[in-house]
Enzyme design. Structure first.
Site, PDB file in Angstrom:
ATOM      1  N   LYS A 115       0.853  -1.208   0.000  1.00  0.00           N
ATOM      2  CA  LYS A 115       0.000   0.000   0.000  1.00  0.00           C
ATOM      3  C   LYS A 115       0.879   1.244   0.000  1.00  0.00           C
ATOM      4  CE  LYS A 115      -1.695   1.597   4.063  1.00  0.00           C
ATOM      5  NZ  LYS A 115      -1.369   3.007   4.293  1.00  0.00           N
TER       6      LYS A 115
ATOM      7  N   ASP B 229      -4.667  12.212  13.026  1.00  0.00           N
ATOM      8  CA  ASP B 229      -5.433  10.970  12.972  1.00  0.00           C
ATOM      9  C   ASP B 229      -5.180  10.238  14.280  1.00  0.00           C
ATOM     10  OD1 ASP B 229      -3.064   9.229  10.827  1.00  0.00           O
ATOM     11  OD2 ASP B 229      -3.017   9.831  12.916  1.00  0.00           O
TER      12      ASP B 229
HETATM   13  C1  EPZ Z   1       4.472   6.611   6.268  1.00  0.00           C
HETATM   14  O1  EPZ Z   1       3.803   7.669   6.941  1.00  0.00           O
HETATM   15  C2  EPZ Z   1       3.482   5.457   6.191  1.00  0.00           C
HETATM   16  N1  EPZ Z   1       2.293   5.861   5.446  1.00  0.00           N
HETATM   17  C3  EPZ Z   1       3.075   5.011   7.598  1.00  0.00           C
HETATM   18  O2  EPZ Z   1       2.255   3.838   7.481  1.00  0.00           O
HETATM   19  C4  EPZ Z   1       4.335   4.624   8.372  1.00  0.00           C
HETATM   20  O3  EPZ Z   1       3.968   4.300   9.695  1.00  0.00           O
HETATM   21  C5  EPZ Z   1       5.326   5.795   8.373  1.00  0.00           C
HETATM   22  O4  EPZ Z   1       5.628   6.178   7.016  1.00  0.00           O
HETATM   23  C6  EPZ Z   1       6.638   5.445   9.068  1.00  0.00           C
HETATM   24  O5  EPZ Z   1       7.235   4.375   8.422  1.00  0.00           O
HETATM   25  C7  EPZ Z   1       2.333   5.870   4.087  1.00  0.00           C
HETATM   26  O6  EPZ Z   1       3.353   5.619   3.470  1.00  0.00           O
HETATM   27  C8  EPZ Z   1       1.061   6.238   3.394  1.00  0.00           C
HETATM   28  P1  EPZ Z   1       6.839   9.907   8.327  1.00  0.00           P
HETATM   29  P2  EPZ Z   1       4.462   9.161   6.942  1.00  0.00           P
HETATM   30  O7  EPZ Z   1       6.737  11.160   7.523  1.00  0.00           O
HETATM   31  O8  EPZ Z   1       5.121   9.424   5.638  1.00  0.00           O
HETATM   32  C9  EPZ Z   1       6.940  13.199  11.760  1.00  0.00           C
HETATM   33  C10 EPZ Z   1       0.272   2.578   7.629  1.00  0.00           C
HETATM   34  O9  EPZ Z   1      -0.254   1.982   8.560  1.00  0.00           O
HETATM   35  N2  EPZ Z   1       6.884  14.183  10.665  1.00  0.00           N
HETATM   36  O10 EPZ Z   1       8.061   9.061   8.178  1.00  0.00           O
HETATM   37  O11 EPZ Z   1       3.428  10.109   7.416  1.00  0.00           O
HETATM   38  C11 EPZ Z   1       5.663  12.404  11.922  1.00  0.00           C
HETATM   39  O12 EPZ Z   1       4.728  13.098  12.715  1.00  0.00           O
HETATM   40  C12 EPZ Z   1       0.867   3.969   7.822  1.00  0.00           C
HETATM   41  O13 EPZ Z   1       0.384   2.084   6.479  1.00  0.00           O
HETATM   42  C13 EPZ Z   1       6.985  15.543  10.973  1.00  0.00           C
HETATM   43  O14 EPZ Z   1       7.102  15.935  12.126  1.00  0.00           O
HETATM   44  O15 EPZ Z   1       5.577   8.980   8.076  1.00  0.00           O
HETATM   45  C14 EPZ Z   1       6.152  11.150  12.602  1.00  0.00           C
HETATM   46  O16 EPZ Z   1       6.313  11.378  13.989  1.00  0.00           O
HETATM   47  C15 EPZ Z   1       0.640   4.428   9.231  1.00  0.00           C
HETATM   48  N3  EPZ Z   1       6.936  16.452   9.951  1.00  0.00           N
HETATM   49  C16 EPZ Z   1       7.527  10.924  11.973  1.00  0.00           C
HETATM   50  O17 EPZ Z   1       7.922  12.194  11.434  1.00  0.00           O
HETATM   51  C17 EPZ Z   1       6.805  16.071   8.635  1.00  0.00           C
HETATM   52  O18 EPZ Z   1       6.791  16.954   7.748  1.00  0.00           O
HETATM   53  C18 EPZ Z   1       7.514   9.886  10.857  1.00  0.00           C
HETATM   54  O19 EPZ Z   1       6.615  10.299   9.881  1.00  0.00           O
HETATM   55  C19 EPZ Z   1       6.693  14.690   8.346  1.00  0.00           C
HETATM   56  C20 EPZ Z   1       6.737  13.766   9.371  1.00  0.00           C
END
Ligand code: EPZ
Length: 414
Positions: A18, A113
């Site tokens: 996904k 979320d």
């Molecule tokens: C992706 O989310 C995945 N979703 C998530 O899977 C997964 O848990 C996550 O990566 C970590 O591996 C998709 O790919 C659609 P991040 P993403 O940006 O991109 C913070 C599932 O169940 N952050 O690596 O949103 C954020 O809040 C989902 O399939 C900022 O602060 O993850 C988090 O604490 C759930 N500012 C951390 O970084 C930003 O601009 C990691 O987020 C971006 C992120």
């Protein structure tokens, strides 16, 4: 509905990831023509992203199982509407491609979320480094970019989404872009492979430094989505609580090395076999400790699934969630089933019990829902997992796949 199941046995075919498919779909915005994507899972989030692409002006068809055709004939409407973004935050993946292709983008600001606030500040600041400007107007992020110019961007945190948005913008920017502290997840390398097939120059994807040479033109191509390592973890967790022997087809052992090591500590024997994995488990899972980190660390998405297993382990286990603060919505639901879990800030202490007890529970998100399914497989009596629509967002017919392996899982149409 799930009830305690005896050992699982048989073969299961893992669907495409996904978390890659959604971004590959967004990347189709970057080149006119007909794109063909294979191994695309038939899940609700893919249907939602198809809706976003159609709102933008692309045509999306599914001519055969696991196949998707995306037609791009220009004339894009660079907007991702609130009613779609609100349902799927991954819609923000269209920001980079739209800015690179039409020089503007209007995307509803995603809300929080179940894991709490999910900011996209790194996406926006990175795109600004490439020359975009943004303003927030009536809940929408409005971005413009007369032209994108390559830059060196150092991410404060290896954000998956930010790395992907920056990749998809930089491939069309003028000159050279370097992303430092880039995310290293396998889905990033999958996206880079698709972009390179389209004619981009992306070097180093999968490492923490990615170099991109901007190009004028990209072309529509075909690509097959990488297997879903999160679905693999789900079936391995189901095996760990049920016992038995499984063959998981169409998966990549090299994408889940730490998962294999940690599940080994829990007593699950796993070996690469052909295009997939062989796995066997006998007896009660062993207690262990788990710490989530960005890839190649243990994925945060694995934790709910593994915690469900540790609830019935032969001792006390410890888990630490380092990626998403507050991603413990499933703990209360597991406690309703008799799990003994203490939450201390971003740590869990899990005291293993012989058996959980079936109960009506509610899935707050995709992986929590899958974890409750796993818990139901080792609970006395029946467990009703409400909020099944969350599970459908990330899993293709998981109840059919589990039933085929001998699990007692029934879908209740509510
Ligand atoms: C992706 O989310 C995945 N979703 C998530 O899977 C997964 O848990 C996550 O990566 C970590 O591996 C998709 O790919 C659609 P991040 P993403 O940006 O991109 C913070 C599932 O169940 N952050 O690596 O949103 C954020 O809040 C989902 O399939 C900022 O602060 O993850 C988090 O604490 C759930 N500012 C951390 O970084 C930003 O601009 C990691 O987020 C971006 C992120």
């Amino acid at each position: 509905m799930v009830s305690r199941s005896g050992p699982l046995n048989g073969e299961v075919s893992i669907s495409g990831a996904k978390n890659s498919a959604l971004k590959l779909m967004a990347a189709c915005i970057l080149a006119e023509g007909t794109h063909t994507l294979d191994n695309v899972p038939d899940i609700a989030d893919v249907a939602l992203m198809a809706g976003v692409l159609e709102a933008i002006g692309l045509e999306v068809e599914r001519p055969a199982p696991a196949r998707m055709v995306v037609r791009h004939e220009g004339g894009l409407q660079p907007e991702a509407p609130y009613e779609l973004v609100e349902r799927m935050r991954a819609s923000t993946a269209v920001l980079g491609p739209l800015l690179a292709t039409v020089g503007e983008a209007r995307v509803a600001m995603p809300g929080g979320d179940d894991f709490g606030a999910r900011p996209i500040d790194m996406h926006l600041s990175g795109l600004e480094s490439l020359g975009a400007t943004f303003e927030l107007s009536h809940g929408d992020i409005c971005g413009t970019a007369e032209r994108l110019v390559g830059a060196e961007i150092a991410l404060d945190y290896p954000s998956v989404g930010a790395t992907e948005n920056l990749l998809m913008a930089a491939v069309r920017a003028e000159g050279h872009t370097t992303i430092l502290n880039a995310a290293r997840e396998p889905e990033i390398a999958d996206l880079a492979a698709f972009l390179n097939r389209m004619g981009a120059t992306v070097l180093g994807a999968g490492t923490s430094r990615i170099d991109i040479e901007g190009v004028e033109e990209l072309r529509a191509v075909s690509h097959s989505v990488v297997p879903d390592r999160l679905e693999v973890a789900t079936f391995l967790a189901a095996l760990a609580v049920s016992g038995g022997e499984l063959v998981l087809r169409n998966t990549r052992a090299d994408h889940i090395e730490l998962l294999i090591e940690r599940m080994g500590a829990m007593g699950v024997r796993i070996s690469p076999e052909g295009d997939g994995l062989w796995a066997m488990c006998r007896g009660r899972p062993h207690a262990t400790s788990l710490v989530t980190l960005p890839y190649p660390g243990l994925a945060t998405d694995f934790l709910p699934l593994l915690v469900a297993v540790l609830c019935v382990a032969d001792g006390t286990s410890f888990a630490t969630e380092n990626v998403f603060a507050g991603r413990f919505g499933y703990v209360g639901e597991l406690a309703r089933m008799g799990a003994r879990i203490t939450v201390e800030d971003h740590h869990l202490v899990i005291e293993g019990v012989e058996s959980l007890s079936g109960a009506p529970v509610r899935a707050p998100d995709i992986r929590a829902g899958a974890a409750l399914l796993v818990a139901g497989l080792c609970a006395e009596g029946t467990t009703e997992v409400h909020g099944g629509e969350h599970i459908d967002r990330g899993y293709e017919a998981i109840h059919d796949k589990l039933t085929a392996l001998g699990a007692h899982v029934e879908r209740l149409e509510t």
